[in-house]
Design an enzyme around this catalytic site. Sequence first.
Site, mmCIF file in Angstrom:
data_model
loop_
_atom_site.group_PDB
_atom_site.id
_atom_site.type_symbol
_atom_site.label_atom_id
_atom_site.label_comp_id
_atom_site.label_asym_id
_atom_site.label_seq_id
_atom_site.Cartn_x
_atom_site.Cartn_y
_atom_site.Cartn_z
ATOM 1 C CG ASN A 126 -1.622 1.329 1.415
ATOM 2 O OD1 ASN A 126 -2.482 1.699 0.614
ATOM 3 N ND2 ASN A 126 -1.250 2.075 2.458
ATOM 4 C CD GLN A 152 -10.330 1.917 -0.403
ATOM 5 O OE1 GLN A 152 -10.813 2.451 -1.405
ATOM 6 N NE2 GLN A 152 -10.755 0.765 0.072
ATOM 7 C CG ASP A 185 -1.755 5.650 0.079
ATOM 8 O OD1 ASP A 185 -1.710 4.737 0.922
ATOM 9 O OD2 ASP A 185 -2.632 5.743 -0.803
ATOM 10 C CG ASP A 241 0.866 -4.289 5.838
ATOM 11 O OD1 ASP A 241 0.671 -4.615 7.021
ATOM 12 O OD2 ASP A 241 1.158 -3.125 5.478
ATOM 13 C CG HIS A 264 -5.246 1.626 4.794
ATOM 14 N ND1 HIS A 264 -5.970 2.651 5.342
ATOM 15 C CD2 HIS A 264 -5.085 0.706 5.769
ATOM 16 C CE1 HIS A 264 -6.203 2.388 6.625
ATOM 17 N NE2 HIS A 264 -5.677 1.209 6.904
ATOM 18 C CD GLU A 274 -3.636 -5.346 8.548
ATOM 19 O OE1 GLU A 274 -3.439 -5.152 9.746
ATOM 20 O OE2 GLU A 274 -3.132 -4.633 7.660
#
Length: 567
Positions: free
Chosen positions: A119, A175, A184, A214, A218, A240
């Site tokens: 992510n 996100q 990000d 992971d 997001h 996750e």
Amino acid sequence: MKLKAGIAALFTMAAVLVGIDAAQATPQGDRDVIANLWSWNWNSVARECTAHLGPAGYGGVQVAPPQDSLTRGGAVWWDVYQPADYTLTSKFGDESQFAAMVRACHDAGVKVYADAVVNHMTGQGSTSYGGATFSKYTYPGLYSPDDFHYYAEDCGNADNLIHDGDYTGSARNVQNCELVGLADLETEEGHVRGAIAGYLNKLIALGVDGFRVDAAKHTSPADLADIYRRLDGSPYIYQEVIHGAGEAVQPGQYTGIGDVLEFQYGRYLREKFSGSIADLRTFGETWGGMQPSGRSVTFVANHDTERGTGTLSYKDGAVYRLATIFQLAWDYGTPQVYDGFTWSDREAGPPHSNGFVRDAVCGGGWECLHRDPAITGMVGFHNAVRGAPVTGWSAPNGNVIAFGRDAKGWIAINNGTGPHTGTFATGLAAGTYAGVTGTGPVTVNGGGQATVTVPAKGAVAIVAGGTTTPPAQVPVTFNVNATTTWGTNVCLVGSIGALKSWDPAQAIPLSSAGYPVWSATVMLPANTSFEYKFIKKDGSGNVTWESGANRTYTTGSSAATIDATWK
Ligand code: LM2
Ligand code: CA
């Protein structure tokens, strides 16, 4: 960092409609328990696969993030969640050690699942374990600032220059904003998707069987679906996605593209093992927030929750171990057994030398629940009963539960502070069984019952086929005084297998040598209560039952004679 919200939305819809076929649902094969050897170095995982995980029947091992990362010199555990590049020199070893680990685990029949941090990159600049130089948003040869979400355009309110927006009500913020300030990745962008897939495919080429994704919450499911479609083979994907009631991003949005880590599971177990475990009778998908069993990877704790308050952890001692025993016995999801290092400072990293993680030593800085004989016994139980429904639930009190798995196994769990002795219907055949959780043997009588003492904070569990000695048998002579007409015989039938389970066609014939007393001697399981009747069969096979209630008897540990008169 371009304006592209409309196009991204179109991608989202297309991907959700198409779904993905790359990822497989639930691990394949007859062993599915995953040991989560979090923060273990590669050499130690390799040895553990060979010496313990394979022999105990674990089907997989989850390993820490293998990519190069920010280094904080070993002082903290979380530096490995800040990728600096996708080479495989990390805190846990180098690429050749990683590859050797995968081979060793495969040789032991254990699949390898890697923690995939895709992510984001780092929250800061510095140097990495592998010697890369980088700054936040600039990772030479890999990503440049254009490859990241930028709060002014992509995240939250452009007027409000914060990286963490509303993290519950807005999927866009969850996100596209920066999770705890971590750069990000613009995962809707082709270059980024290609780079992430390239990294994961490198791991697949080294034999990796799947990924714990992971921070999947997001990254949008559409972006992840696109990345998964680029993967070679069919890796097992579990994501996750932390459940929060009423939040915009929900685990159910990710179950169409892979499995999910079931966060409610461990939360409920903490609640019930701190209250009444008798409530667990219906535990599963009907409980608030829980995903379908076939989409869920369960855990009693993980590295984040053991540092918080949401789940039990090794610091809860015997209760934590007992909840893990329950997890392996219950029919829900793919169980993961967590194992990290011993800690008092929640930030502290694992035992290390020059920043690199030292070999794991059970009891010497590492917890190793997965090696506990009761847990390895329950891994065997889980494998033996897989697919069989829960049967014969009983809960003599709020702290004691017992259930079977459709005659393939049976367990009693005592979360109380003192031992509990009781007689339970196990559903298993008569015999003396080895207790798989480290208790003494369990004797099941001919009626399927066992009288057991379940230790405080302990369990007694047995599996079909796990008999240590044949069941003790005693001869019982049945004499019945009954007058008959020529061609009619007297037979015996009753409630237990040795007395043909009430099937008159199979009833045991008695001898008329001492007429009018008919007689037979039958081997029956010792110390067993049963019901029975005599029946008459004429030459055409017509059956006449004795009138009145069933007769009852309980065998002892030695021979016995029953003298009866036809009613
Ligand atoms: C995860 N799931 O979504 C991991 O399970 C979790 O352990 C990771 O956080 C997180 N995602 C990011 O991969 C951990 C740790 C954080 C830590 C991050 C990044 O729980 O505390 O954040 O890794 O290393 C740390 C600092 C934080 C700082 C951040 C960026 O604790 O204060 O934020 O680095 O520099 C300013
Ligand atoms: Ca993101």
